[in-house]
Design a protein around this motif. Sequence first.
Motif, mmCIF file in Angstrom:
data_model
loop_
_atom_site.group_PDB
_atom_site.id
_atom_site.type_symbol
_atom_site.label_atom_id
_atom_site.label_comp_id
_atom_site.label_asym_id
_atom_site.label_seq_id
_atom_site.Cartn_x
_atom_site.Cartn_y
_atom_site.Cartn_z
ATOM 1 N N PRO A 1 0.825 -1.223 0.000
ATOM 2 C CA PRO A 1 0.000 0.000 0.000
ATOM 3 C C PRO A 1 0.857 1.271 0.000
ATOM 4 O O PRO A 1 0.495 2.264 -0.632
ATOM 5 N N SER A 2 2.004 1.250 0.695
ATOM 6 C CA SER A 2 2.878 2.434 0.719
ATOM 7 C C SER A 2 3.459 2.706 -0.663
ATOM 8 O O SER A 2 3.496 3.853 -1.123
ATOM 9 N N ILE A 3 3.901 1.661 -1.323
ATOM 10 C CA ILE A 3 4.480 1.844 -2.661
ATOM 11 C C ILE A 3 3.412 2.344 -3.639
ATOM 12 O O ILE A 3 3.684 3.180 -4.497
ATOM 13 N N GLN A 4 2.185 1.876 -3.450
ATOM 14 C CA GLN A 4 1.100 2.375 -4.309
ATOM 15 C C GLN A 4 0.956 3.896 -4.119
ATOM 16 O O GLN A 4 0.775 4.631 -5.084
ATOM 17 N N CYS A 5 1.070 4.355 -2.872
ATOM 18 C CA CYS A 5 0.928 5.792 -2.596
ATOM 19 C C CYS A 5 2.086 6.607 -3.164
ATOM 20 O O CYS A 5 1.897 7.736 -3.617
ATOM 21 N N THR A 6 3.290 6.063 -3.145
ATOM 22 C CA THR A 6 4.429 6.806 -3.717
ATOM 23 C C THR A 6 4.356 6.788 -5.234
ATOM 24 O O THR A 6 4.636 7.785 -5.888
ATOM 25 N N ASP A 7 3.984 5.660 -5.789
ATOM 26 C CA ASP A 7 3.924 5.535 -7.248
ATOM 27 C C ASP A 7 2.869 6.453 -7.862
ATOM 28 O O ASP A 7 3.008 6.879 -8.999
ATOM 29 N N ALA A 8 1.825 6.727 -7.087
ATOM 30 C CA ALA A 8 0.687 7.469 -7.635
ATOM 31 C C ALA A 8 1.075 8.868 -8.116
ATOM 32 O O ALA A 8 0.414 9.437 -8.978
ATOM 33 N N VAL A 9 2.144 9.456 -7.572
ATOM 34 C CA VAL A 9 2.522 10.817 -7.983
ATOM 35 C C VAL A 9 3.588 10.801 -9.089
ATOM 36 O O VAL A 9 4.078 11.852 -9.504
ATOM 37 N N SER A 10 3.942 9.609 -9.547
ATOM 38 C CA SER A 10 5.006 9.514 -10.554
ATOM 39 C C SER A 10 4.428 9.215 -11.926
ATOM 40 O O SER A 10 3.564 8.358 -12.069
ATOM 41 N N THR A 11 4.892 9.933 -12.934
ATOM 42 C CA THR A 11 4.452 9.605 -14.288
ATOM 43 C C THR A 11 5.464 8.697 -14.984
ATOM 44 O O THR A 11 5.105 7.903 -15.832
ATOM 45 N N LEU A 12 6.730 8.808 -14.591
ATOM 46 C CA LEU A 12 7.740 7.927 -15.191
ATOM 47 C C LEU A 12 7.674 6.542 -14.542
ATOM 48 O O LEU A 12 7.302 6.421 -13.381
ATOM 49 N N PRO A 13 8.042 5.509 -15.278
ATOM 50 C CA PRO A 13 8.125 4.195 -14.633
ATOM 51 C C PRO A 13 9.234 4.201 -13.573
ATOM 52 O O PRO A 13 10.239 4.891 -13.745
ATOM 53 N N THR A 14 9.012 3.483 -12.475
ATOM 54 C CA THR A 14 10.050 3.375 -11.442
ATOM 55 C C THR A 14 10.557 1.942 -11.401
ATOM 56 O O THR A 14 9.785 1.015 -11.201
ATOM 57 N N PHE A 15 11.851 1.787 -11.618
ATOM 58 C CA PHE A 15 12.456 0.456 -11.520
ATOM 59 C C PHE A 15 12.923 0.233 -10.093
ATOM 60 O O PHE A 15 13.601 1.079 -9.511
ATOM 61 N N ARG A 16 12.537 -0.928 -9.560
ATOM 62 C CA ARG A 16 12.933 -1.310 -8.186
ATOM 63 C C ARG A 16 13.556 -2.695 -8.264
ATOM 64 O O ARG A 16 12.923 -3.692 -7.907
ATOM 65 N N PRO A 17 14.808 -2.760 -8.722
ATOM 66 C CA PRO A 17 15.392 -4.086 -8.976
ATOM 67 C C PRO A 17 15.554 -4.948 -7.725
ATOM 68 O O PRO A 17 15.729 -6.141 -7.838
ATOM 69 N N LEU A 18 15.456 -4.324 -6.517
ATOM 70 C CA LEU A 18 15.654 -5.108 -5.288
ATOM 71 C C LEU A 18 14.338 -5.571 -4.684
ATOM 72 O O LEU A 18 14.336 -6.159 -3.596
ATOM 73 N N ILE A 19 13.250 -5.314 -5.382
ATOM 74 C CA ILE A 19 11.919 -5.499 -4.773
ATOM 75 C C ILE A 19 11.720 -6.897 -4.201
ATOM 76 O O ILE A 19 11.105 -7.063 -3.164
ATOM 77 N N GLY A 20 12.267 -7.918 -4.827
ATOM 78 C CA GLY A 20 12.053 -9.285 -4.337
ATOM 79 C C GLY A 20 13.252 -9.874 -3.622
ATOM 80 O O GLY A 20 13.328 -11.092 -3.448
ATOM 81 N N MET A 21 14.184 -9.023 -3.210
ATOM 82 C CA MET A 21 15.413 -9.555 -2.609
ATOM 83 C C MET A 21 15.446 -9.387 -1.098
ATOM 84 O O MET A 21 14.929 -8.420 -0.555
ATOM 85 N N ASP A 22 16.080 -10.350 -0.422
ATOM 86 C CA ASP A 22 16.316 -10.236 1.022
ATOM 87 C C ASP A 22 17.517 -9.324 1.268
ATOM 88 O O ASP A 22 18.359 -9.160 0.389
ATOM 89 N N LYS A 23 17.589 -8.794 2.501
ATOM 90 C CA LYS A 23 18.695 -7.887 2.828
ATOM 91 C C LYS A 23 20.061 -8.579 2.618
ATOM 92 O O LYS A 23 20.988 -7.974 2.100
ATOM 93 N N GLU A 24 20.150 -9.857 3.003
ATOM 94 C CA GLU A 24 21.457 -10.551 2.856
ATOM 95 C C GLU A 24 21.887 -10.616 1.394
ATOM 96 O O GLU A 24 23.072 -10.505 1.085
ATOM 97 N N GLU A 25 20.914 -10.815 0.516
ATOM 98 C CA GLU A 25 21.254 -10.884 -0.915
ATOM 99 C C GLU A 25 21.743 -9.520 -1.402
ATOM 100 O O GLU A 25 22.671 -9.419 -2.203
#
Length: 391
Positions: free
Chosen positions: A300-324
């Motif tokens: 839900p937080s990412i949805q709120c941040t994304d809502a004000v952006s018109t450019l695509p946002t790449f989040r390459p770490l989205i599915g990674m654990d901190k150790e990785e």
Amino acid sequence: MKEIILIKNGEIALKGLNRSTFEDAMIKNIRRRMAHLGKVDAKKAQSTVTIEPKDEFFDMDAACDIVSKVFGVSAFCRACEIEKDMETIKKTAAEYLKNQLSFAKTFKVLAKRSDKKFPLTSPEICREVGGYLLSKYHNLSVDVIDPEVSVVIEVRDKFAYIHSAQTDGAGGIPTGTGGRAMLLISGGIDSPVAGYMMAKRGLELSAIHFASPPYTSERALEKVKDLLRQMTHYTGRIKLYTVCFTKIQEQIRDRVKEEYSTLVMRRFMMRIANKIAEKNGSLALITGESLGQVASQTLPSIQCTDAVSTLPTFRPLIGMDKEEIVAISRKIETFDISVQPFEDCCTVFTPKHPKTKPNLSDFEKVESVMDIEALVNEAVETVETEFVSAF
Ligand code: ATP
Ligand code: MG
């Protein structure tokens, strides 16, 4: 003996008609990063690029270290370039790989013959060179399964090349061939890794940092530059945009309910980053967010941040654990810089109980206490820029 660096390009070889463009970009990146070492001649042929030093005191170790960090390179090695003549090939193999062959117990010869007109077949080349090396080095025996030393003979169009095992390259696609994107960089562990990962997919990076002096120090900004400088070994030089975020953060602190403050701040960052990115020709934003890592990185937080952006946002770490993520930051040597204890604008104003399940519809009211457009425009107009590079 003429020593060169042989570079194999992996994924680029799959690029069909565009291959040349990708190879040229990779060569350009190599040249630029090696410029301080002296003159080099770079040639391409048959999925391979050769880098030939043209200066007498050229530092080959330093050059190899540079090549190991250039995206697009799948593997590389130092090699000896010689005439395509069996006598020369045998003698040079024995001489060029002397240090390794003298101390090993086992070896094998591997021959690759792309010049099909060469009088000997690959198995014949192996047999001849193998026999010669056995006659010269009595410490050696042949082990084709798990040899200590591999002697590789490549017979190509113009020359033959001799080398031992090759080293893995950085992989990926040459930086710059995929367009430009804007990395939101904090002083933390994650965002440099995110930038590295997207540069690996061919993006040229610009970077934006939000600083809140006097709450954040000059040293915190220096740390961000140190991180970027370290990243440029992989990404090439980066243009940094430093935004003064103090006024916005003070207004958020004074006017916005504490539980919303982090997300309101992040929405400001996105709005400002969008504007600056559009100005500098960046087609996407990059962040170091990882799903669920902190309150501002829930869905839900990412949805709120994304809502004000018109450019695509790449989040390459989205599915990674901190150790990785940490493992990559150690590999690219940003970790030790990231863990230096300097305050970030996020940490200075962190609320005790941030919302983890915000409603997008709440923000219109929450943010109505601020003149968003004026604040964003002021931040964009006063942004400071500079190039950061390790070269
Ligand atoms: P990082 O390790 O990258 O600092 P984090 O786990 O601390 O990430 P947050 O502080 O929530 O996470 O930040 C999430 C992302 O927002 C960061 O990865 C970065 O892309 C961006 N960001 C955070 N602070 C700043 C800042 N001061 N300037 C620019 N971007 C920022
Ligand atoms: Mg952070």
